[in-house]
Design a protein around this motif. Sequence first.
Motif, PDB file in Angstrom:
ATOM      1  N   SER A  38       0.812  -1.221   0.000  1.00  0.00           N
ATOM      2  CA  SER A  38       0.000   0.000   0.000  1.00  0.00           C
ATOM      3  C   SER A  38       0.841   1.264   0.000  1.00  0.00           C
ATOM      4  N   GLU A  39       1.948   1.285   0.746  1.00  0.00           N
ATOM      5  CA  GLU A  39       2.784   2.474   0.815  1.00  0.00           C
ATOM      6  C   GLU A  39       3.465   2.749  -0.527  1.00  0.00           C
ATOM      7  N   LYS A  40       3.925   1.689  -1.189  1.00  0.00           N
ATOM      8  CA  LYS A  40       4.510   1.866  -2.523  1.00  0.00           C
ATOM      9  C   LYS A  40       3.463   2.356  -3.512  1.00  0.00           C
ATOM     10  N   ALA A  41       2.241   1.851  -3.376  1.00  0.00           N
ATOM     11  CA  ALA A  41       1.163   2.295  -4.256  1.00  0.00           C
ATOM     12  C   ALA A  41       0.880   3.779  -4.059  1.00  0.00           C
ATOM     13  N   ASN A  42       0.948   4.255  -2.824  1.00  0.00           N
ATOM     14  CA  ASN A  42       0.781   5.688  -2.551  1.00  0.00           C
ATOM     15  C   ASN A  42       1.892   6.503  -3.212  1.00  0.00           C
ATOM     16  N   GLN A  43       3.115   6.005  -3.160  1.00  0.00           N
ATOM     17  CA  GLN A  43       4.241   6.710  -3.763  1.00  0.00           C
ATOM     18  C   GLN A  43       4.091   6.806  -5.280  1.00  0.00           C
ATOM     19  N   ILE A  44       3.640   5.718  -5.889  1.00  0.00           N
ATOM     20  CA  ILE A  44       3.400   5.739  -7.336  1.00  0.00           C
ATOM     21  C   ILE A  44       2.297   6.723  -7.681  1.00  0.00           C
ATOM     22  N   ASP A  45       1.245   6.753  -6.857  1.00  0.00           N
ATOM     23  CA  ASP A  45       0.119   7.651  -7.127  1.00  0.00           C
ATOM     24  C   ASP A  45       0.539   9.116  -7.069  1.00  0.00           C
ATOM     25  N   GLU A  46       1.574   9.423  -6.281  1.00  0.00           N
ATOM     26  CA  GLU A  46       2.079  10.793  -6.227  1.00  0.00           C
ATOM     27  C   GLU A  46       2.820  11.183  -7.503  1.00  0.00           C
ATOM     28  N   LEU A  47       3.320  10.178  -8.250  1.00  0.00           N
ATOM     29  CA  LEU A  47       4.085  10.439  -9.467  1.00  0.00           C
ATOM     30  C   LEU A  47       3.240  10.372 -10.733  1.00  0.00           C
ATOM     31  N   PHE A  48       2.264   9.443 -10.754  1.00  0.00           N
ATOM     32  CA  PHE A  48       1.460   9.229 -11.953  1.00  0.00           C
ATOM     33  C   PHE A  48      -0.017   9.208 -11.596  1.00  0.00           C
ATOM     34  N   ASN A  49      -0.820   9.852 -12.432  1.00  0.00           N
ATOM     35  CA  ASN A  49      -2.271   9.718 -12.309  1.00  0.00           C
ATOM     36  C   ASN A  49      -2.704   8.633 -13.288  1.00  0.00           C
ATOM     37  N   LEU A  79      -3.367  -2.630  -7.392  1.00  0.00           N
ATOM     38  CA  LEU A  79      -3.373  -1.871  -6.146  1.00  0.00           C
ATOM     39  C   LEU A  79      -3.134  -0.383  -6.385  1.00  0.00           C
ATOM     40  N   VAL A  80      -2.334  -0.044  -7.377  1.00  0.00           N
ATOM     41  CA  VAL A  80      -2.088   1.368  -7.692  1.00  0.00           C
ATOM     42  C   VAL A  80      -3.371   2.022  -8.199  1.00  0.00           C
ATOM     43  N   THR A  81      -4.116   1.315  -9.043  1.00  0.00           N
ATOM     44  CA  THR A  81      -5.393   1.843  -9.529  1.00  0.00           C
ATOM     45  C   THR A  81      -6.367   2.028  -8.376  1.00  0.00           C
ATOM     46  N   LEU A  82      -6.421   1.056  -7.476  1.00  0.00           N
ATOM     47  CA  LEU A  82      -7.284   1.169  -6.299  1.00  0.00           C
ATOM     48  C   LEU A  82      -6.883   2.369  -5.451  1.00  0.00           C
ATOM     49  N   THR A  83      -5.576   2.565  -5.290  1.00  0.00           N
ATOM     50  CA  THR A  83      -5.072   3.695  -4.501  1.00  0.00           C
ATOM     51  C   THR A  83      -5.415   5.022  -5.165  1.00  0.00           C
ATOM     52  N   ALA A  84      -5.244   5.106  -6.484  1.00  0.00           N
ATOM     53  CA  ALA A  84      -5.569   6.333  -7.208  1.00  0.00           C
ATOM     54  C   ALA A  84      -7.052   6.649  -7.108  1.00  0.00           C
ATOM     55  N   ARG A 101      -5.673  -1.269   2.728  1.00  0.00           N
ATOM     56  CA  ARG A 101      -6.044  -1.681   1.369  1.00  0.00           C
ATOM     57  C   ARG A 101      -5.411  -3.027   1.060  1.00  0.00           C
ATOM     58  N   ALA A 102      -6.126  -3.819   0.284  1.00  0.00           N
ATOM     59  CA  ALA A 102      -5.596  -5.134  -0.083  1.00  0.00           C
ATOM     60  C   ALA A 102      -6.049  -5.493  -1.487  1.00  0.00           C
ATOM     61  N   LEU A 103      -5.134  -6.003  -2.288  1.00  0.00           N
ATOM     62  CA  LEU A 103      -5.440  -6.519  -3.618  1.00  0.00           C
ATOM     63  C   LEU A 103      -4.313  -7.467  -4.020  1.00  0.00           C
ATOM     64  N   VAL A 104      -4.679  -8.632  -4.499  1.00  0.00           N
ATOM     65  CA  VAL A 104      -3.711  -9.616  -4.983  1.00  0.00           C
ATOM     66  C   VAL A 104      -4.059  -9.928  -6.430  1.00  0.00           C
ATOM     67  N   GLU A 105      -3.061  -9.951  -7.296  1.00  0.00           N
ATOM     68  CA  GLU A 105      -3.316 -10.243  -8.702  1.00  0.00           C
ATOM     69  C   GLU A 105      -3.928 -11.639  -8.850  1.00  0.00           C
ATOM     70  N   GLY A 106      -5.042 -11.694  -9.572  1.00  0.00           N
ATOM     71  CA  GLY A 106      -5.761 -12.950  -9.752  1.00  0.00           C
ATOM     72  C   GLY A 106      -5.581 -13.540 -11.130  1.00  0.00           C
ATOM     73  N   ILE A 112      -8.594  -7.825 -14.338  1.00  0.00           N
ATOM     74  CA  ILE A 112      -9.490  -7.273 -13.321  1.00  0.00           C
ATOM     75  C   ILE A 112      -9.469  -8.172 -12.091  1.00  0.00           C
ATOM     76  N   ASP A 113      -9.298  -7.554 -10.934  1.00  0.00           N
ATOM     77  CA  ASP A 113      -9.113  -8.278  -9.687  1.00  0.00           C
ATOM     78  C   ASP A 113     -10.151  -7.858  -8.659  1.00  0.00           C
ATOM     79  N   VAL A 114     -10.152  -8.551  -7.516  1.00  0.00           N
ATOM     80  CA  VAL A 114     -10.947  -8.124  -6.372  1.00  0.00           C
ATOM     81  C   VAL A 114     -10.014  -7.408  -5.401  1.00  0.00           C
ATOM     82  N   GLY A 115     -10.542  -6.392  -4.747  1.00  0.00           N
ATOM     83  CA  GLY A 115      -9.739  -5.608  -3.825  1.00  0.00           C
ATOM     84  C   GLY A 115     -10.567  -5.163  -2.640  1.00  0.00           C
ATOM     85  N   VAL A 116      -9.894  -4.674  -1.612  1.00  0.00           N
ATOM     86  CA  VAL A 116     -10.565  -4.285  -0.369  1.00  0.00           C
ATOM     87  C   VAL A 116     -10.024  -2.940   0.111  1.00  0.00           C
TER      88      VAL A 116
END
Length: 329
Positions: A38-49, A79-84, A101-106, A112-116
């Motif tokens: 989740s923290e890495k996903a937040n960092q990516i979201d700060e760089l890319f929309n 997870l990055v899409t969910l975070t964005a 937040r939780a998401l595992v590639e299915g 398309i995955d399930v996430g929380v």
Amino acid sequence: MTQISVTTFNCENLMMRCDFSAQTIPDLGNKITLIDDSEKANQIDELFNVLSEDDRTLTAQALSASQADICCLQEVENLVTLTAFHNRYLRRWLKKGYFYRALVEGNDQRGIDVGVLSRVKIIRKLSHADKTYADLNIKPPLGCHENDRIFRRDCLEIEVEKEGKSLTLFVCHFKSMHGGRTETKPVREAEAKAVRILIEQRFADPEAENWIALGDFNDYFELDGATLFDHGLGPLIRDGFAIDAGVTLEKSPLNRWTHYYSHGDVYGALDHIFMSPSLAARNQDARLRIVRAGQPLRANRYKGHRFGGVGWMRPKSSDHCPLSVTLSI
């Protein structure tokens, strides 16, 4: 008694909408998809929309209206899409965001995955995407092999804890009806059987435990109150193994629908929250909510308020409605 509110919502193709060709990092899109922290996903979201769709505002409005502690989502790319989606859209409509937040590639070929999203602490996360028919001793449907994976996406097992009490969620997105409801039924039936086996493996006495299986099951066992017998959900509801919240808590059969299919003019409940018997017994008067304000105008059975900007077909929040319940655990 501790209360916790849970929502299931198929967001309909919550996918990355970003041109990565202008970036200098090779294979950036695939690298983003592999991020599971989740923290890495937040960092990516700060760089890319990675999102740029106007109608995601309606998706966010619909989800925020559910007022849930835990949101179990389907059709989320990564997870990055969910975070964005959370940071750039959903937070506009919330006083308080979702820290966990939780998401595992299915297994879905479209990604398309399930996430929380959760305000309640997630203490356990387990993907069952790699389970095969052989692993769970399930006879494969025609055209499938025993070493094939059972779940078309995943059955994501999440355990949360609130005020010292736990609730286990099995988040699902079953095989679609594409190709025909009857023709695809055996695959959904095998998925339902697999979910039941996983619950039975998880708990020595499933009837007495706090668990729910929820998501887009892409099937219904009634239409407007008329019982159907040609569905693939039997393994979950047979013998009272699980209790459907929509049927028990919404007394009007005409008001249980969560999805509108325009070609057949079908208002069906494809989304379900199945409760353990003990959980259902403690929640006979629980609050059930279906948010339809983001549905397109052509779903004209719904006569209530709609969000601004909703159109005849589009824009809309999704082709599904958020389905929510507040439970005492």
